[in-house]
Design a protein around this motif. Structure first.
Motif, mmCIF file in Angstrom:
data_model
loop_
_atom_site.group_PDB
_atom_site.id
_atom_site.type_symbol
_atom_site.label_atom_id
_atom_site.label_comp_id
_atom_site.label_asym_id
_atom_site.label_seq_id
_atom_site.Cartn_x
_atom_site.Cartn_y
_atom_site.Cartn_z
ATOM 1 N N ASN A 1 10.599 14.182 -1.055
ATOM 2 C CA ASN A 1 10.112 13.134 -0.164
ATOM 3 C C ASN A 1 8.747 12.630 -0.637
ATOM 4 N N GLU A 2 8.331 11.534 -0.073
ATOM 5 C CA GLU A 2 7.116 10.880 -0.556
ATOM 6 C C GLU A 2 5.881 11.752 -0.364
ATOM 7 N N GLU A 3 5.840 12.481 0.741
ATOM 8 C CA GLU A 3 4.678 13.333 0.984
ATOM 9 C C GLU A 3 4.544 14.391 -0.101
ATOM 10 N N LEU B 1 5.951 9.065 -13.973
ATOM 11 C CA LEU B 1 6.663 7.996 -13.265
ATOM 12 C C LEU B 1 5.706 7.119 -12.461
ATOM 13 N N ALA B 2 4.817 7.758 -11.712
ATOM 14 C CA ALA B 2 3.980 6.993 -10.789
ATOM 15 C C ALA B 2 2.849 6.252 -11.497
ATOM 16 N N TYR B 3 2.255 6.888 -12.504
ATOM 17 C CA TYR B 3 1.084 6.285 -13.136
ATOM 18 C C TYR B 3 1.410 5.607 -14.461
ATOM 19 N N ARG B 4 2.145 6.306 -15.302
ATOM 20 C CA ARG B 4 2.417 5.721 -16.607
ATOM 21 C C ARG B 4 3.436 4.588 -16.512
ATOM 22 N N PRO C 1 7.005 2.606 -7.994
ATOM 23 C CA PRO C 1 6.554 2.812 -6.615
ATOM 24 C C PRO C 1 6.886 4.217 -6.112
ATOM 25 N N MET C 2 6.051 4.670 -5.189
ATOM 26 C CA MET C 2 6.138 6.064 -4.747
ATOM 27 C C MET C 2 7.515 6.426 -4.201
ATOM 28 N N PRO D 1 0.807 -1.214 0.000
ATOM 29 C CA PRO D 1 0.000 0.000 0.000
ATOM 30 C C PRO D 1 0.840 1.263 0.000
ATOM 31 N N GLN D 2 1.948 1.270 0.746
ATOM 32 C CA GLN D 2 2.713 2.497 0.824
ATOM 33 C C GLN D 2 3.357 2.860 -0.512
ATOM 34 N N ASP D 3 3.478 1.873 -1.411
ATOM 35 C CA ASP D 3 4.065 2.165 -2.709
ATOM 36 C C ASP D 3 3.074 2.866 -3.624
ATOM 37 N N PHE D 4 1.814 2.595 -3.439
ATOM 38 C CA PHE D 4 0.783 3.214 -4.256
ATOM 39 C C PHE D 4 -0.277 3.796 -3.316
#
Lengths: 356, 185
Positions: B159-161, B141-144, B148-149, A5-8
């Motif tokens: 950062n991820e946030e 990057l994230a969708y196409r 991973p985030m 989950p944390q990846d997406f």
């Protein structure tokens, strides 16, 4: 596969139900992520066609589906599709199929170009720990590969650090969990041919799928086997028939109706176990012996992906490697190149403060 | 080692299968968009699509031909995705009410054919071009590319946030843009 989950985090999970915009945002995400290309559409439809053709479950309810009530245009379209998707009966042997896949995937690895854009094959990669440490979690990551000399592997270590291992022509480089980046120039012909093999000293080598498949030569017995774990895909299995501790014990391919390998599993086990049928291929854990000691790899190891110094992961070859096709990505300039801060591999890395 | 029998299933009405494939082909893009909306990653989406279509074919006799095919097959896809999530013990699990809500959002496109639906995708591309460069990178990057985030964050030096916020704003901008172009209700 990276599906935590944390990846997406924007995937539609429970907490999104409180967000009025969540459905719309999920839909936008799906719109963007969806690959609308004709190639993807055809691949999906051919896989479905193959799955339907081999679906042996008789459904009387499906037979009630009356064709007569459908518009003539649907009938015409059905006839066209049936012609376009007609797949002849497969009469070739499993060995011939395997070799044909090696040739076609080998050619595809360097010819993914459309509209002047070079595409790179992307695979989800999972490595399972050595048998003696099978209580440890598997490592997941990705493999992007253009050909035998251009690829990039990322692996997420148990502590969340990401290590990278890549080859850009003659240059092999890696970044370890301390973000230290090193590179080395292979020693000419002494450098081992990159193939998808995990050596017993813990070194992982990767390359184009076609090259990997070529390694499963006459030393392996190949058969098409029944497998229902991957609907719509046929399964070929190569089982090692000779002694050879460094060789994978078995490999399985899942192939779609378009003759593209969608999934591959490679296993390393104890001593050779004989020809096909000597052991249930799903019994992956039962008789595994600890990995034997191994001589150093000639030419120097390009990266000890599983070495303890790189991620707190026990040294040793993985017991199993799983690759799942994850589409193709556009090749960005310098994608496989070492970062500017890469140093020669003889320079020792800085101290790992996280281990102190 | 048991060998799998090749060839077609015996006794299956080939015409029913062919017509089913016509229906799926007409709805495949929109069904995949729905599945991508409710799953994580392309591989998972492909698996859900295949499994859903096989289930749909086996239950074809239950399909009410007076109603559109899209919502019916999306309902099956939702159940397949939920079942797979439960089997994989993913936490938190996909929310069933959200699956219905996403499917309801998609009904706006059920009445248009495959060719016309291409115009929706063209408008999406135009809207994506209007995003900021940072947002475009994140979306790409994230969708196409399904990265991973945390890898997206590492690749973009944020950062991820921050990446999550950018994606959230990108989605909101795209929704607004699509509405302005009449591609979203």
């Amino acid at each position: 596969m990276n599906d935590q989950p944390q990846d997406f985090p924007d995937a539609p999970v429970a907490h999104d139900a409180d967000d009025a915009h969540a459905p719309e945002h999920a839909l936008i995400r799906g719109l963007i992520a969806h690959d609308p290309s004709a190639a993807a559409h055809d691949r999906r439809m051919k896989a479905l066609h193959a799955a339907l053709a081999q679906d042996s479950v008789e459904s009387t309810r499906a037979l009630r589906f009356s064709l007569e009530r459908w518009a003539p245009i649907a009938l015409a379209a059905a006839a066209l599709i049936a012609l376009a998707l007609f797949v002849p009966q497969r009469e070739t042997s499993a060995r011939e199929q395997w070799d044909a896949l090696a040739r076609s995937e080998g050619a595809a690895g360097s010819a993914r170009s459309a509209n002047g854009t070079t595409m790179v094959e992307r695979w989800a990669l999972t490595l399972f720990p050595p048998a003696i440490h099978e209580d440890r979690p598997p490592l997941s990551g990705t493999l992007e590969v253009l050909d035998d000399t251009h690829f990039l592997v990322t692996l997420t270590m148990p502590d969340g650090k990401v290590v990278t291992f890549a080859r850009d022509g003659d240059t092999v480089w890696h970044s370890d969990r301390t973000d230290f980046v090193s590179f080395q120039i292979p020693r000419g012909k002494g450098f081992p041919a990159p193939v998808w093999l995990a050596q017993r000293d813990g070194t992982l080598l990767v390359g184009a799928l076609g090259s990997m498949l070529e390694r499963f030569d006459s030393r392996y017995a190949i058969a098409e086997v029944a497998d229902s774990t991957q609907p719509g895909l046929r399964c070929l299995e190569a089982v090692r028939a000779v002694d050879g501790d460094q060789l994978p014990t078995a490999a399985r391919l899942w192939v779609d109706g378009d003759d593209h390998v969608q999934r591959m599993e490679v296993e390393w086990d104890g001593p050779a176990r004989g020809a096909a049928g000597a052991r249930d291929p799903r019994d992956r854990r039962g008789d595994r012996a600890p990995p034997p000691p191994s001589p150093a790899m000639p030419g120097g190891a390009p990266g000890r992906m599983l070495g303890g110094a790189l991620g707190g992961v026990p040294a040793g070859a993985p017991s199993r490697m799983v690759l799942e096709r994850a589409g193709a990505v556009e090749l960005a300039p310098g994608r496989f190149s070492a970062p500017a801060n890469a140093r020669p591999s003889m320079v020792p890395p800085p101290p790992d403060r996280s281990r102190s | 080692m048991p060998r799998r029998e090749s060839g077609h299933g015996s006794g299956r009405d080939p015409s029913a299968r062919e017509v089913f494939e016509v229906l799926v082909r007409e709805n495949a893009d929109r069904t995949m968009i729905y599945i991508r909306s409710i799953t994580r990653g392309a591989a998972e989406a492909d698996d859900v699509f295949q499994e859903s279509m096989l289930v749909a074919f086996r239950r074809l006799g239950d399909f009410d031909r007076s109603r559109p095919f899209g919502p019916w097959v999306r309902g099956i896809a939702a159940r397949v995705a939920l079942a797979r999530a439960r089997r994989a013990a993913q936490q938190p699990i996909i929310d069933p009410s959200l699956l219905d809500a996403v499917s309801s959002q998609m009904t706006q496109w059920d009445a248009i054919d495959r060719i016309d639906f291409e115009s929706v995708l063209q408008k999406l591309r135009a809207c994506m071009d209007a995003l900021t460069r940072d947002q475009q990178e994140c979306v790409q990057l994230a969708y196409r590319q399904d990265i991973p985030m945390r890898e997206v964050a590492a690749a973009l030096g944020a950062n991820e946030e921050t990446i999550k916020k950018r994606l959230q704003r990108a989605r909101a901008s795209l929704a607004e843009c699509l509405r302005a172009h009449g591609a979203l209700a």
